[in-house]
Design a protein around this motif. Structure first.
Motif, PDB file in Angstrom:
ATOM      1  N   LEU A 156       0.711  -0.903   0.001  1.00 10.08           N
ATOM      2  CA  LEU A 156       0.091   0.007  -0.050  1.00 10.08           C
ATOM      3  C   LEU A 156       0.921   1.175   0.087  1.00 10.08           C
ATOM      4  O   LEU A 156       0.608   2.186   0.660  1.00 10.08           O
ATOM      5  N   THR A 157       1.840   1.163  -0.702  1.00 10.50           N
ATOM      6  CA  THR A 157       3.084   2.263  -0.961  1.00 10.50           C
ATOM      7  C   THR A 157       2.310   3.599  -1.535  1.00 10.50           C
ATOM      8  O   THR A 157       2.616   4.819  -1.390  1.00 10.50           O
ATOM      9  N   GLN A 158       0.937   3.311  -2.181  1.00 14.80           N
ATOM     10  CA  GLN A 158       0.580   4.491  -2.933  1.00 14.80           C
ATOM     11  C   GLN A 158      -0.242   5.276  -1.685  1.00 14.80           C
ATOM     12  O   GLN A 158      -0.483   6.430  -1.978  1.00 14.80           O
ATOM     13  N   LEU A 159      -0.523   4.579  -0.594  1.00 13.12           N
ATOM     14  CA  LEU A 159      -1.102   5.680   0.356  1.00 13.12           C
ATOM     15  C   LEU A 159      -0.202   6.068   1.283  1.00 13.12           C
ATOM     16  O   LEU A 159       0.721   5.375   1.846  1.00 13.12           O
ATOM     17  N   PRO A 160      -0.162   7.472   1.562  1.00 13.06           N
ATOM     18  CA  PRO A 160       0.895   8.099   2.242  1.00 13.06           C
ATOM     19  C   PRO A 160       0.790   7.810   3.787  1.00 13.06           C
ATOM     20  O   PRO A 160       1.889   7.616   4.530  1.00 13.06           O
ATOM     21  N   SER A 161      -0.503   7.420   4.399  1.00  6.93           N
ATOM     22  CA  SER A 161      -0.676   6.878   5.633  1.00  6.93           C
ATOM     23  C   SER A 161      -1.674   5.933   5.890  1.00  6.93           C
ATOM     24  O   SER A 161      -2.726   6.267   6.200  1.00  6.93           O
ATOM     25  N   ALA A 198     -11.632   8.812  -4.848  1.00  9.06           N
ATOM     26  CA  ALA A 198     -10.963   7.884  -4.279  1.00  9.06           C
ATOM     27  C   ALA A 198     -10.282   7.338  -5.727  1.00  9.06           C
ATOM     28  O   ALA A 198     -10.972   6.756  -6.654  1.00  9.06           O
ATOM     29  N   GLN A 199      -8.937   7.063  -5.707  1.00 11.44           N
ATOM     30  CA  GLN A 199      -8.194   6.502  -6.771  1.00 11.44           C
ATOM     31  C   GLN A 199      -7.998   5.086  -6.503  1.00 11.44           C
ATOM     32  O   GLN A 199      -7.388   4.720  -5.589  1.00 11.44           O
ATOM     33  N   PRO A 200      -8.624   4.267  -7.473  1.00 12.71           N
ATOM     34  CA  PRO A 200      -8.358   3.016  -7.239  1.00 12.71           C
ATOM     35  C   PRO A 200      -7.038   2.429  -7.182  1.00 12.71           C
ATOM     36  O   PRO A 200      -6.204   2.775  -7.902  1.00 12.71           O
ATOM     37  N   LEU A 201      -6.778   1.507  -6.470  1.00 16.44           N
ATOM     38  CA  LEU A 201      -5.381   0.991  -6.183  1.00 16.44           C
ATOM     39  C   LEU A 201      -5.027  -0.239  -6.819  1.00 16.44           C
ATOM     40  O   LEU A 201      -5.904  -1.046  -6.738  1.00 16.44           O
ATOM     41  N   ARG A 202      -3.730  -0.233  -7.468  1.00 16.61           N
ATOM     42  CA  ARG A 202      -3.408  -1.433  -8.083  1.00 16.61           C
ATOM     43  C   ARG A 202      -2.920  -2.387  -7.211  1.00 16.61           C
ATOM     44  O   ARG A 202      -2.014  -2.252  -6.308  1.00 16.61           O
ATOM     45  N   VAL A 203      -3.516  -3.727  -7.437  1.00 19.98           N
ATOM     46  CA  VAL A 203      -2.842  -4.874  -6.492  1.00 19.98           C
ATOM     47  C   VAL A 203      -1.761  -5.459  -7.171  1.00 19.98           C
ATOM     48  O   VAL A 203      -1.685  -5.987  -8.306  1.00 19.98           O
ATOM     49  N   GLY A 206       0.254 -11.084  -7.783  1.00 15.71           N
ATOM     50  CA  GLY A 206      -0.424 -11.939  -8.751  1.00 15.71           C
ATOM     51  C   GLY A 206      -1.567 -12.678  -8.258  1.00 15.71           C
ATOM     52  O   GLY A 206      -2.659 -12.721  -8.824  1.00 15.71           O
ATOM     53  N   LEU A 207      -1.247 -13.494  -7.264  1.00 12.55           N
ATOM     54  CA  LEU A 207      -2.220 -14.354  -6.734  1.00 12.55           C
ATOM     55  C   LEU A 207      -3.556 -13.781  -6.206  1.00 12.55           C
ATOM     56  O   LEU A 207      -4.603 -14.111  -6.349  1.00 12.55           O
ATOM     57  N   LEU A 208      -3.181 -12.621  -5.371  1.00 11.43           N
ATOM     58  CA  LEU A 208      -4.150 -11.690  -4.626  1.00 11.43           C
ATOM     59  C   LEU A 208      -5.111 -11.115  -5.739  1.00 11.43           C
ATOM     60  O   LEU A 208      -6.350 -11.173  -5.660  1.00 11.43           O
ATOM     61  N   ALA A 209      -4.502 -10.638  -6.668  1.00 14.76           N
ATOM     62  CA  ALA A 209      -5.331  -9.876  -7.691  1.00 14.76           C
ATOM     63  C   ALA A 209      -6.033 -10.939  -8.418  1.00 14.76           C
ATOM     64  O   ALA A 209      -7.155 -10.597  -8.850  1.00 14.76           O
TER      65      ALA A 209
END
Length: 290
Positions: A156-161, A198-203, A206-209
């Motif tokens: 979740l590096t796209q999220l600052p906190s 809300a910007q959709p997050l990329r997963v 591979g298996l989780l996605a």
């Protein structure tokens, strides 16, 4: 139901699934699988485990199509990992006196780093199994909807906190934990569409996605509990690579949702037998597994 797949799961023993099925995988730090291996039933209840053989992964591959187990739930001499748990495993939890075909909870543990080319088909086979109640159809009534719960860590590096735990609901599944914040994910159907802000997050697992996609595409209601995970550096020890907080957050949420107990010490005793990840220095910032 998930679409048919050439990959199939063959139980190595009689298998029935409970109306409530939780799935845990080897994610960024094997958090989902680790927590499911550490969950324990109330006193007097029984745990019966059935290994699953994966068929159809591709016998022409370098590994012969055989998944290599990652985690061991017991310790060997001098604290070394003991024998690894099977690559795929169902842990059925039975109340006292329950019949063989009537488990209260089923834990589907994917204890392997699944090759990229097999992730989609294995995900479809897993969702098919979880929704079918097992090869015999389970003990629940005909047409009764399975309750599917997915537990995993993710980048979740796209999220600052980032919060300590998120809940993602697919196709109107009821929440497992009240008041957890939602997580807008790209290419996954949720109970409520993300807001425009809300910007959709990329997963980036591979298996989780693949699991999220199969559940969304097949119309499977599922509650997904997702904790922030971290890509381990190459020097990380194999016991618990920087994800104790994710394990504890998932364990604390799963235990009341499933009626089981979570022991942080037991979770930390689950050891990895080998490195399942591409080291961060080698892989770069956008790749977790190859």
């Amino acid at each position: 139901m998930a679409e048919p797949t050439s990959v199939s799961l063959a139980p190595q023993g009689e298998l029935h699934l409970a109306p409530k099925v939780a799935i845990g995988i080897v994610d960024v730090a094997a958090v989902g699988a680790r927590v499911l291996l550490a969950l324990q039933p109330p006193a007097g209840w029984q745990v019966r485990e059935v290994a699953l053989e994966v068929k159809g992964l591709g016998d022409g591959s370098a590994d012969g199509g055989v998944l290599r187990p990652v985690l061991s739930a017991s310790s060997g001499p001098e604290g070394d990992p003991g024998p690894a748990a099977p690559a795929l495993l169902v842990r059925n939890i039975y109340s006292p006196g329950a019949a063989e075909d009537s488990p209260q909870v089923s834990l589907l543990v994917v204890n392997a780093d699944v090759p990229e080319g097999a992730q989609a088909e294995l995900a479809a086979a897993m969702v098919e199994l979880a929704c079918s109640g097992g090869p015999g159809g389970g003990a629940q009534g005909e047409g009764q909807q399975q309750a599917v719960l997915l537990a995993s860590a993710m980048l979740l590096t796209q999220l600052p906190s980032p919060a300590g735990l998120y809940q993602h609901l697919i196709h109107g599944a009821p929440p497992a934990v009240p008041l957890l914040p939602p997580l807008p994910l790209a290419d996954a159907a949720s109970a409520a569409a993300p807001s425009a802000a809300a910007q959709p997050l990329r997963v980036r697992d591979g298996l989780l996605a693949a699991l999220l996609h199969v559940m969304a595409a097949s119309g499977t209601p599922a509650c997904c509990l997702l904790a922030p995970g971290h890509k381990p550096p190459s020097s990380t020890p194999l016991d618990l690579p920087g994800s104790a907080a994710a394990c504890d957050a998932l364990g604390a949420a799963l235990s009341p949702a499933l009626g089981l107990s979570y022991d942080p010490a037991a979770c930390r005793a689950v050891r990895a037998t080998h490195k399942w990840f591409v080291p961060e220095k080698t892989a770069g910032s956008d790749i977790m597994y190859l």
